[in-house]
Write a protein that holds these residues in place. Sequence first.
Motif, PDB file in Angstrom:
ATOM      1  N   ASP A 216       0.875  -1.175   0.000  1.00  0.00           N
ATOM      2  CA  ASP A 216       0.000   0.000   0.000  1.00  0.00           C
ATOM      3  C   ASP A 216       0.911   1.224   0.000  1.00  0.00           C
ATOM      4  OD1 ASP A 216      -1.923   1.932   0.242  1.00  0.00           O
ATOM      5  OD2 ASP A 216      -2.749   1.219   2.147  1.00  0.00           O
ATOM      6  N   PHE A 217       1.022   1.872  -1.175  1.00  0.00           N
ATOM      7  CA  PHE A 217       1.880   3.046  -1.322  1.00  0.00           C
ATOM      8  C   PHE A 217       1.041   4.262  -1.690  1.00  0.00           C
ATOM      9  CE2 PHE A 217       5.023  -0.214  -3.199  1.00  0.00           C
ATOM     10  CZ  PHE A 217       5.495  -0.556  -1.947  1.00  0.00           C
ATOM     11  N   LYS A 218       1.563   5.435  -1.362  1.00  0.00           N
ATOM     12  CA  LYS A 218       0.976   6.702  -1.809  1.00  0.00           C
ATOM     13  C   LYS A 218       2.055   7.466  -2.567  1.00  0.00           C
ATOM     14  CE  LYS A 218      -2.810   5.933   0.506  1.00  0.00           C
ATOM     15  NZ  LYS A 218      -3.854   5.214  -0.159  1.00  0.00           N
ATOM     16  N   VAL A 219       1.741   7.829  -3.797  1.00  0.00           N
ATOM     17  CA  VAL A 219       2.695   8.546  -4.642  1.00  0.00           C
ATOM     18  C   VAL A 219       2.144   9.936  -4.952  1.00  0.00           C
ATOM     19  CG1 VAL A 219       3.943   8.544  -6.839  1.00  0.00           C
ATOM     20  CG2 VAL A 219       3.470   6.400  -5.696  1.00  0.00           C
TER      21      VAL A 219
ATOM     22  N   ASP B 278       2.081   1.924 -12.075  1.00  0.00           N
ATOM     23  CA  ASP B 278       2.473   0.579 -11.644  1.00  0.00           C
ATOM     24  C   ASP B 278       3.801   0.634 -10.904  1.00  0.00           C
ATOM     25  OD1 ASP B 278       0.284  -0.559 -12.904  1.00  0.00           O
ATOM     26  OD2 ASP B 278       1.382  -1.004 -14.742  1.00  0.00           O
ATOM     27  N   VAL B 279       3.925  -0.225  -9.897  1.00  0.00           N
ATOM     28  CA  VAL B 279       5.206  -0.399  -9.203  1.00  0.00           C
ATOM     29  C   VAL B 279       5.605  -1.859  -9.359  1.00  0.00           C
ATOM     30  CG1 VAL B 279       6.431  -0.292  -7.006  1.00  0.00           C
ATOM     31  CG2 VAL B 279       4.716   1.438  -7.549  1.00  0.00           C
ATOM     32  N   SER B 280       6.854  -2.083  -9.770  1.00  0.00           N
ATOM     33  CA  SER B 280       7.323  -3.459  -9.957  1.00  0.00           C
ATOM     34  C   SER B 280       8.633  -3.690  -9.213  1.00  0.00           C
ATOM     35  CB  SER B 280       7.490  -3.774 -11.450  1.00  0.00           C
ATOM     36  OG  SER B 280       8.444  -2.923 -12.033  1.00  0.00           O
ATOM     37  N   TYR B 281       8.827  -4.951  -8.850  1.00  0.00           N
ATOM     38  CA  TYR B 281      10.061  -5.392  -8.201  1.00  0.00           C
ATOM     39  C   TYR B 281      10.629  -6.523  -9.039  1.00  0.00           C
ATOM     40  CZ  TYR B 281      13.185  -7.674  -4.889  1.00  0.00           C
ATOM     41  OH  TYR B 281      14.292  -8.242  -4.293  1.00  0.00           O
TER      42      TYR B 281
ATOM     43  N   ILE C 192       3.887  -5.379  -8.454  1.00  0.00           N
ATOM     44  CA  ILE C 192       3.448  -5.660  -7.081  1.00  0.00           C
ATOM     45  C   ILE C 192       2.262  -4.799  -6.661  1.00  0.00           C
ATOM     46  CG2 ILE C 192       5.678  -6.574  -6.333  1.00  0.00           C
ATOM     47  CD1 ILE C 192       6.267  -3.852  -5.076  1.00  0.00           C
ATOM     48  N   CYS C 193       2.019  -3.689  -7.348  1.00  0.00           N
ATOM     49  CA  CYS C 193       0.838  -2.880  -7.052  1.00  0.00           C
ATOM     50  C   CYS C 193       0.583  -1.912  -8.197  1.00  0.00           C
ATOM     51  CB  CYS C 193       0.965  -2.134  -5.730  1.00  0.00           C
ATOM     52  SG  CYS C 193       2.312  -0.952  -5.658  1.00  0.00           S
ATOM     53  N   SER C 194      -0.642  -1.381  -8.229  1.00  0.00           N
ATOM     54  CA  SER C 194      -0.999  -0.441  -9.291  1.00  0.00           C
ATOM     55  C   SER C 194      -2.131   0.464  -8.822  1.00  0.00           C
ATOM     56  CB  SER C 194      -1.411  -1.201 -10.558  1.00  0.00           C
ATOM     57  OG  SER C 194      -2.542  -1.999 -10.288  1.00  0.00           O
ATOM     58  N   GLY C 195      -2.345   1.523  -9.591  1.00  0.00           N
ATOM     59  CA  GLY C 195      -3.416   2.472  -9.313  1.00  0.00           C
ATOM     60  C   GLY C 195      -3.673   3.294 -10.554  1.00  0.00           C
ATOM     61  N   SER C 196      -4.637   4.206 -10.452  1.00  0.00           N
ATOM     62  CA  SER C 196      -4.958   5.051 -11.605  1.00  0.00           C
ATOM     63  C   SER C 196      -5.057   6.505 -11.161  1.00  0.00           C
ATOM     64  CB  SER C 196      -6.269   4.606 -12.261  1.00  0.00           C
ATOM     65  OG  SER C 196      -7.330   4.668 -11.336  1.00  0.00           O
ATOM     66  N   GLY C 197      -4.843   7.397 -12.130  1.00  0.00           N
ATOM     67  CA  GLY C 197      -4.904   8.826 -11.855  1.00  0.00           C
ATOM     68  C   GLY C 197      -6.268   9.409 -12.182  1.00  0.00           C
TER      69      GLY C 197
ATOM     70  N   LEU D 277      -1.625   3.370  -4.496  1.00  0.00           N
ATOM     71  CA  LEU D 277      -1.207   2.143  -5.185  1.00  0.00           C
ATOM     72  C   LEU D 277      -1.303   0.976  -4.205  1.00  0.00           C
ATOM     73  CD1 LEU D 277       2.044   3.566  -6.826  1.00  0.00           C
ATOM     74  CD2 LEU D 277      -0.201   3.394  -7.871  1.00  0.00           C
ATOM     75  N   GLU D 278      -2.144  -0.001  -4.531  1.00  0.00           N
ATOM     76  CA  GLU D 278      -2.324  -1.142  -3.646  1.00  0.00           C
ATOM     77  C   GLU D 278      -2.169  -2.440  -4.427  1.00  0.00           C
ATOM     78  OE1 GLU D 278      -6.147  -0.683  -1.861  1.00  0.00           O
ATOM     79  OE2 GLU D 278      -5.545   1.089  -0.708  1.00  0.00           O
ATOM     80  N   GLY D 279      -1.678  -3.465  -3.749  1.00  0.00           N
ATOM     81  CA  GLY D 279      -1.523  -4.746  -4.421  1.00  0.00           C
ATOM     82  C   GLY D 279      -1.370  -5.890  -3.447  1.00  0.00           C
ATOM     83  N   LYS D 280      -1.683  -7.080  -3.938  1.00  0.00           N
ATOM     84  CA  LYS D 280      -1.512  -8.320  -3.169  1.00  0.00           C
ATOM     85  C   LYS D 280      -1.125  -9.382  -4.181  1.00  0.00           C
ATOM     86  CE  LYS D 280      -3.862 -11.055   0.327  1.00  0.00           C
ATOM     87  NZ  LYS D 280      -5.120 -11.244   1.075  1.00  0.00           N
ATOM     88  N   ASP D 281       0.168  -9.713  -4.239  1.00  0.00           N
ATOM     89  CA  ASP D 281       0.671 -10.584  -5.296  1.00  0.00           C
ATOM     90  C   ASP D 281       1.513 -11.713  -4.726  1.00  0.00           C
ATOM     91  OD1 ASP D 281       0.055  -9.039  -7.978  1.00  0.00           O
ATOM     92  OD2 ASP D 281       0.735  -7.543  -6.548  1.00  0.00           O
ATOM     93  N   ASP D 282       1.421 -12.856  -5.394  1.00  0.00           N
ATOM     94  CA  ASP D 282       2.256 -14.003  -5.031  1.00  0.00           C
ATOM     95  C   ASP D 282       3.590 -13.906  -5.767  1.00  0.00           C
ATOM     96  OD1 ASP D 282       0.328 -15.131  -3.374  1.00  0.00           O
ATOM     97  OD2 ASP D 282      -0.619 -16.214  -5.040  1.00  0.00           O
ATOM     98  N   LEU D 283       4.680 -14.095  -5.041  1.00  0.00           N
ATOM     99  CA  LEU D 283       6.019 -14.044  -5.615  1.00  0.00           C
ATOM    100  C   LEU D 283       6.537 -15.460  -5.830  1.00  0.00           C
ATOM    101  CD1 LEU D 283       7.652 -11.283  -3.368  1.00  0.00           C
ATOM    102  CD2 LEU D 283       6.390 -10.981  -5.499  1.00  0.00           C
TER     103      LEU D 283
END
Length: 194
Positions: free
Chosen positions: A83-86, A108-111, A116-121, A138-144
């Motif tokens: 859970d990020f805020k940009v 989008d944020v990726s590692y 790993i998370c995304s959002g829209s403007g 930006l929120e996400g819940k992903d399996d690595l």
Amino acid sequence: MGIQYQPYYAHVPDQAHYYGQPQPYYYPPPHPGQKPVPRYHKEQRVGAMAFFILYYNPQKPNYDVKEFAVKSFNLNDNTLETDFKVSVEADNPNDKISILYGKGSMFDVSYQGTRICSGSGPEFQQPTKNVTMLNISLEGKDDLNSNVKDSFIEDQKNGKIPLDIHIYVPIKFALENSKSKIIDVMMKCYIEVD
């Protein structure tokens, strides 16, 4: 056999045929069904473009990531919850051109290539000579997979988790009574989270 076209020749005065003078210029015939473009049309386009540049003085918008806040960044088993805020600063330096931000923007944020998370403007119109702050959640819940999970744990121990931020925004430029076609703005930046 098809349509026969006569070649076009420019008129050159007789005295120009002496040694060292230019020869008549040959214009190839147009393709079948195509009319030759009059020269004054090309000059009109150049004139319109010159007027546009001189009158509107278009300048590209500027974007800057001002803040990246981490609210949640937890790995449970193989699942990464984020859970990020940009905060992105959008600067329109134009005097006579406003900017329309349309649907479909993506943040989008990726590692290591895994999103790993995304959002829209938001959709909005930015006036001339304006700076607007865009606050994106930006929120996400992903399996690595196991390799990415091991790298994440190692980076977490070292206190530096490298992340890529990808931003895509469809915009239009608005001039008085007209709008441009959609222009895709794409940005990428790199940050490290401790």
